[in-house]
Motif scaffolding. Sequence first.
Motif, PDB file in Angstrom:
ATOM      1  N   ILE A   1     -12.953   0.468   0.734  1.00  0.00           N
ATOM      2  CA  ILE A   1     -11.528   0.654   1.028  1.00  0.00           C
ATOM      3  C   ILE A   1     -10.625   0.178  -0.116  1.00  0.00           C
ATOM      4  CG2 ILE A   1      -9.639  -0.015   2.582  1.00  0.00           C
ATOM      5  CD1 ILE A   1     -11.776  -0.142   4.823  1.00  0.00           C
ATOM      6  N   PHE A   2     -10.873  -1.048  -0.603  1.00  0.00           N
ATOM      7  CA  PHE A   2      -9.975  -1.606  -1.623  1.00  0.00           C
ATOM      8  C   PHE A   2     -10.585  -1.595  -3.034  1.00  0.00           C
ATOM      9  CE2 PHE A   2      -8.562  -3.665   2.377  1.00  0.00           C
ATOM     10  CZ  PHE A   2      -7.272  -3.170   2.391  1.00  0.00           C
TER      11      PHE A   2
ATOM     12  N   GLY B   1       2.162   5.029  -2.382  1.00  0.00           N
ATOM     13  CA  GLY B   1       2.147   5.846  -3.588  1.00  0.00           C
ATOM     14  C   GLY B   1       2.426   5.000  -4.821  1.00  0.00           C
ATOM     15  N   GLY B   2       1.775   5.337  -5.927  1.00  0.00           N
ATOM     16  CA  GLY B   2       1.821   4.529  -7.146  1.00  0.00           C
ATOM     17  C   GLY B   2       3.218   4.122  -7.598  1.00  0.00           C
ATOM     18  N   ALA B   3       4.115   5.116  -7.744  1.00  0.00           N
ATOM     19  CA  ALA B   3       5.448   4.822  -8.276  1.00  0.00           C
ATOM     20  C   ALA B   3       6.156   3.793  -7.407  1.00  0.00           C
ATOM     21  CB  ALA B   3       6.271   6.113  -8.350  1.00  0.00           C
TER      22      ALA B   3
ATOM     23  N   ASN C   1      -7.206   7.923   4.231  1.00  0.00           N
ATOM     24  CA  ASN C   1      -7.383   6.793   3.316  1.00  0.00           C
ATOM     25  C   ASN C   1      -6.373   5.689   3.595  1.00  0.00           C
ATOM     26  OD1 ASN C   1      -9.463   8.043   1.947  1.00  0.00           O
ATOM     27  ND2 ASN C   1      -8.120   8.923   0.376  1.00  0.00           N
TER      28      ASN C   1
ATOM     29  N   ASN D   1      -7.328   6.500  -8.278  1.00  0.00           N
ATOM     30  CA  ASN D   1      -7.605   6.553  -6.842  1.00  0.00           C
ATOM     31  C   ASN D   1      -7.387   7.950  -6.268  1.00  0.00           C
ATOM     32  OD1 ASN D   1      -8.171   3.867  -7.129  1.00  0.00           O
ATOM     33  ND2 ASN D   1      -6.361   3.111  -6.055  1.00  0.00           N
TER      34      ASN D   1
ATOM     35  N   ILE E   1      -2.541  -1.724  -3.540  1.00  0.00           N
ATOM     36  CA  ILE E   1      -3.419  -0.595  -3.855  1.00  0.00           C
ATOM     37  C   ILE E   1      -2.648   0.714  -3.667  1.00  0.00           C
ATOM     38  CG2 ILE E   1      -4.537  -0.513  -1.555  1.00  0.00           C
ATOM     39  CD1 ILE E   1      -7.120   0.392  -3.122  1.00  0.00           C
ATOM     40  N   PRO E   2      -2.615   1.542  -4.721  1.00  0.00           N
ATOM     41  CA  PRO E   2      -2.028   2.874  -4.593  1.00  0.00           C
ATOM     42  C   PRO E   2      -3.080   3.827  -4.015  1.00  0.00           C
ATOM     43  CG  PRO E   2      -2.642   2.464  -6.885  1.00  0.00           C
ATOM     44  CD  PRO E   2      -3.057   1.258  -6.104  1.00  0.00           C
ATOM     45  N   LEU E   3      -2.681   4.581  -3.007  1.00  0.00           N
ATOM     46  CA  LEU E   3      -3.631   5.472  -2.334  1.00  0.00           C
ATOM     47  C   LEU E   3      -2.938   6.767  -1.949  1.00  0.00           C
ATOM     48  CD1 LEU E   3      -5.505   3.133   0.186  1.00  0.00           C
ATOM     49  CD2 LEU E   3      -6.510   4.301  -1.783  1.00  0.00           C
ATOM     50  N   VAL E   4      -3.738   7.798  -1.716  1.00  0.00           N
ATOM     51  CA  VAL E   4      -3.182   9.074  -1.276  1.00  0.00           C
ATOM     52  C   VAL E   4      -3.984   9.587  -0.080  1.00  0.00           C
ATOM     53  CG1 VAL E   4      -4.554  10.548  -2.823  1.00  0.00           C
ATOM     54  CG2 VAL E   4      -2.273  11.282  -2.142  1.00  0.00           C
TER      55      VAL E   4
ATOM     56  N   ARG F   1     -11.560   3.685  -6.216  1.00  0.00           N
ATOM     57  CA  ARG F   1     -10.814   2.660  -5.483  1.00  0.00           C
ATOM     58  C   ARG F   1     -10.626   1.460  -6.403  1.00  0.00           C
ATOM     59  NH1 ARG F   1      -9.957   5.996  -2.468  1.00  0.00           N
ATOM     60  NH2 ARG F   1     -10.021   6.039  -0.203  1.00  0.00           N
TER      61      ARG F   1
ATOM     62  N   VAL G   1       4.740   1.752  -4.983  1.00  0.00           N
ATOM     63  CA  VAL G   1       3.998   0.483  -4.903  1.00  0.00           C
ATOM     64  C   VAL G   1       4.386  -0.405  -6.092  1.00  0.00           C
ATOM     65  CG1 VAL G   1       1.704  -0.572  -5.108  1.00  0.00           C
ATOM     66  CG2 VAL G   1       2.050   1.348  -3.550  1.00  0.00           C
TER      67      VAL G   1
ATOM     68  N   ASP H   1      -3.324   4.456  -9.550  1.00  0.00           N
ATOM     69  CA  ASP H   1      -2.935   5.613  -8.751  1.00  0.00           C
ATOM     70  C   ASP H   1      -3.652   6.867  -9.251  1.00  0.00           C
ATOM     71  OD1 ASP H   1      -1.365   6.579  -6.624  1.00  0.00           O
ATOM     72  OD2 ASP H   1       0.163   7.344  -7.978  1.00  0.00           O
TER      73      ASP H   1
ATOM     74  N   ILE I   1       0.856  -1.194   0.000  1.00  0.00           N
ATOM     75  CA  ILE I   1       0.000   0.000   0.000  1.00  0.00           C
ATOM     76  C   ILE I   1       0.891   1.243   0.000  1.00  0.00           C
ATOM     77  CG2 ILE I   1      -1.717   1.321   1.343  1.00  0.00           C
ATOM     78  CD1 ILE I   1      -2.756  -1.282   2.505  1.00  0.00           C
TER      79      ILE I   1
ATOM     80  N   SER J   1      -7.774  -1.741  -6.926  1.00  0.00           N
ATOM     81  CA  SER J   1      -6.555  -2.402  -6.464  1.00  0.00           C
ATOM     82  C   SER J   1      -6.064  -3.387  -7.527  1.00  0.00           C
ATOM     83  CB  SER J   1      -6.753  -3.066  -5.101  1.00  0.00           C
ATOM     84  OG  SER J   1      -7.950  -3.753  -5.017  1.00  0.00           O
TER      85      SER J   1
ATOM     86  N   VAL K   1      -0.798  -0.508 -11.595  1.00  0.00           N
ATOM     87  CA  VAL K   1      -0.683   0.254 -10.337  1.00  0.00           C
ATOM     88  C   VAL K   1      -0.569   1.744 -10.638  1.00  0.00           C
ATOM     89  CG1 VAL K   1       0.856   0.762  -8.375  1.00  0.00           C
ATOM     90  CG2 VAL K   1       0.267  -1.610  -8.917  1.00  0.00           C
ATOM     91  N   ASN K   2       0.232   2.098 -11.645  1.00  0.00           N
ATOM     92  CA  ASN K   2       0.388   3.523 -11.963  1.00  0.00           C
ATOM     93  C   ASN K   2      -0.904   4.135 -12.484  1.00  0.00           C
ATOM     94  OD1 ASN K   2       3.152   4.611 -11.441  1.00  0.00           O
ATOM     95  ND2 ASN K   2       3.696   2.700 -12.456  1.00  0.00           N
TER      96      ASN K   2
ATOM     97  N   ARG L   1      -7.006   3.899   7.014  1.00  0.00           N
ATOM     98  CA  ARG L   1      -8.127   2.944   6.955  1.00  0.00           C
ATOM     99  C   ARG L   1      -7.747   1.684   6.201  1.00  0.00           C
ATOM    100  NH1 ARG L   1     -13.101   7.097   5.996  1.00  0.00           N
ATOM    101  NH2 ARG L   1     -13.026   7.961   8.098  1.00  0.00           N
ATOM    102  N   ALA L   2      -6.991   1.866   5.115  1.00  0.00           N
ATOM    103  CA  ALA L   2      -6.580   0.693   4.326  1.00  0.00           C
ATOM    104  C   ALA L   2      -5.625  -0.176   5.136  1.00  0.00           C
ATOM    105  CB  ALA L   2      -5.934   1.146   3.019  1.00  0.00           C
TER     106      ALA L   2
END
Lengths: 217, 217
Positions: B81-82, A91-93, A128, B110, A121-124, B115, A95, B107, A89, B117, B103-104, A131-132
């Motif tokens: 969440i996911f 940031g995209g780059a 968020n 998301n 999962i990429p999240l910001v 959401r 992850v 990102d 979990i 994944s 993933v990119n 919780r993930a």
Amino acid sequence: MANNYAVSITAENRTGLIRDLGSVCAELNADINHLETSTIENTARIDIEIEYDGAVENLVEKIRKIPGVTSSLIHETSREIFGKRVIVIGGGAQVAQVAMGAVNEADRHNIRGERISVDTIPLVGEVNLARAVEAVARLPRASILVLAGSIMGGEITQSIKKIQTAGIPVICLKMAGSASDAADLVITDPIQAGVMAVMHVSSVGVFDIERVKGKEF
Amino acid sequence: MANNYAVSITAENRTGLIRDLGSVCAELNADINHLETSTIENTARIDIEIEYDGAVENLVEKIRKIPGVTSSLIHETSREIFGKRVIVIGGGAQVAQVAMGAVNEADRHNIRGERISVDTIPLVGEVNLARAVEAVARLPRASILVLAGSIMGGEITQSIKKIQTAGIPVICLKMAGSASDAADLVITDPIQAGVMAVMHVSSVGVFDIERVKGKEF
């Protein structure tokens, strides 16, 4: 010693199906570990995974007798097919880089008969992410978490502590914020973070996060 | 319109807990979509996701009254969440590249509040792959499958057809074997395959696999 079985059931969709399934399993002392339902029009599909020390055929026969059940099929469990899960979990780059290390290492293990999957999962955003991270404790078969980012702290750090209590170790990339202080292991290179996460969950590898706990590489 | 809720329950571990939970839900006309249990010593933890059009507090109150239940906590569902899952299966090197693209792209989605994944497993062997592909239909929230390899056919192709019937579209890398003939879309570049898979499951993107079905890029 109880065995694990997976059974897919189709049935007419009606109220009380899960209750009746629960009754049959309780009667035979079979534990339902996992249950997933989906409904298409009037047909319910129920996938269950059960722990049972009797003959599974008996159990399936009793399930077939539940009113409305039209079919039931035994197959491999998701643990046998998808195995332990490394969760990534952040940031995209980053992850993507951790995933690359983890997938390539998992490949080497799975070729020798293990089963390790890499789920990401990429999240910001702090909330968020927090919780993930917390929700990882509720993911079936989740065995380790890698946090891949540049700054994480606050609520995220609290969530890390919660899932550690639930038995899930946490690897953090070297980054700003308090998250890495709470991590079991801090790794600078994302590829290596992915590789080490897989090595830890592997049942054949000699690597154990407990033995390098609190270290930084 | 029914809402989805997730509830974590802790209880003394005893036979019939799921049956009693099923009874309470049946009584209130709440549908259990997902259930996961784990046991540590004498304590059972049950995570459920339910569809319910009443006040969730009533439901939780009734759950709390089940004999042995010690706590229950409402939280966000795993879909919140996911989110939707892009599944990537195949050879390690290629799975890692597809994952990077996916993933990119996830990102980017998301960050804007979606959401998505990206979940992967590197595997080898026709039977292993065929079983994993077939099992994708049983994975919660699985929305699309990308097959990343150099040669796939036989039983794998049969599994592709089964999950397509279950509503899961399949993207194949351009490769040897019959699998790509059965795919909804064939893509040469693994990064693009990952990106397109995410674009398809996105609810804001304009890309729809149906509109390019059978094409090759």
